[in-house]
Design a protein around this motif. Sequence first.
Motif: not given
Length: 254
Positions: A89-97, A106-110, A126-132
């Motif tokens: 999630l932290n990596k994805l948050i940075k990737q999406y700003g 909240m991230f899934i909505i964005e 995009v879904l393949k980038e979700l780890e977990g």
Amino acid sequence: MLGIFKEKLVNAPKELKSPASLNSSNNSKQTHEILQDFISSNPSNAFYMSFGNDALLAHSPSNNSFIHHRLFSGVENIYCVFIGCLNNLNKLIKQYGLSKGTNEAMFIIEAYRTLRDRGPYPADQVLKELEGTFGFVIYDHKDGTVFVASGSNGQIELYWGIAADGSLAISDDMGLIKGSCAKSFASFPTGCMFHSEHGLMSFEHPTRKMKAMPRVDSEGVMCGANFNVDSQSTNQMMPRVGSEANWANWGSQA
């Protein structure tokens, strides 16, 4: 979690509906009955949002956040119920700003909004980038669309079925869906995503079509079908070029 969406909003797979439901002693239920069952099973903390007569989302926060997050979020008429945990999630948050306080829902909505409005990448990528571990339901009230996905590891199990009025019901509670949809229910396939207009597809194998497999219960009665990737088929994916691409074309055949 629970989502119920009227037939006019959702083009659900026809194989989900079993003719046996009409003759079942355990008749399928109406939307308000399903919602009441959900609230009754979570009396202390359940809540719901209804969107006219077309859709509703119900949520019950987790009592044990150490296993899986159970989250609800709404941003600009896009609403998400999420179960699971994204390890990156932290990596994805940075990737999406996004801000540091962004949670999984909240991230899934964005991510959805980016795909819908201007994303040059297909939804499966995009879904393949979700780890977990994850399972979620999104309702876009502005566009009247539904988007559902279940992670490939199968740790979050979702179920879907057809209610008495033809609505599509989705939940992580198998007992709720089974008791609400009579014989017209099945597991939501892992590693897959569903869009209300464009149907079901595998984000793990986006070039393969999904195949409905007839399901027979312990009484020998035909039930709603399970869906598996058809290894013998091929989907011709729409090309996506730069920012002009629109995520709504995912899964379309050329």
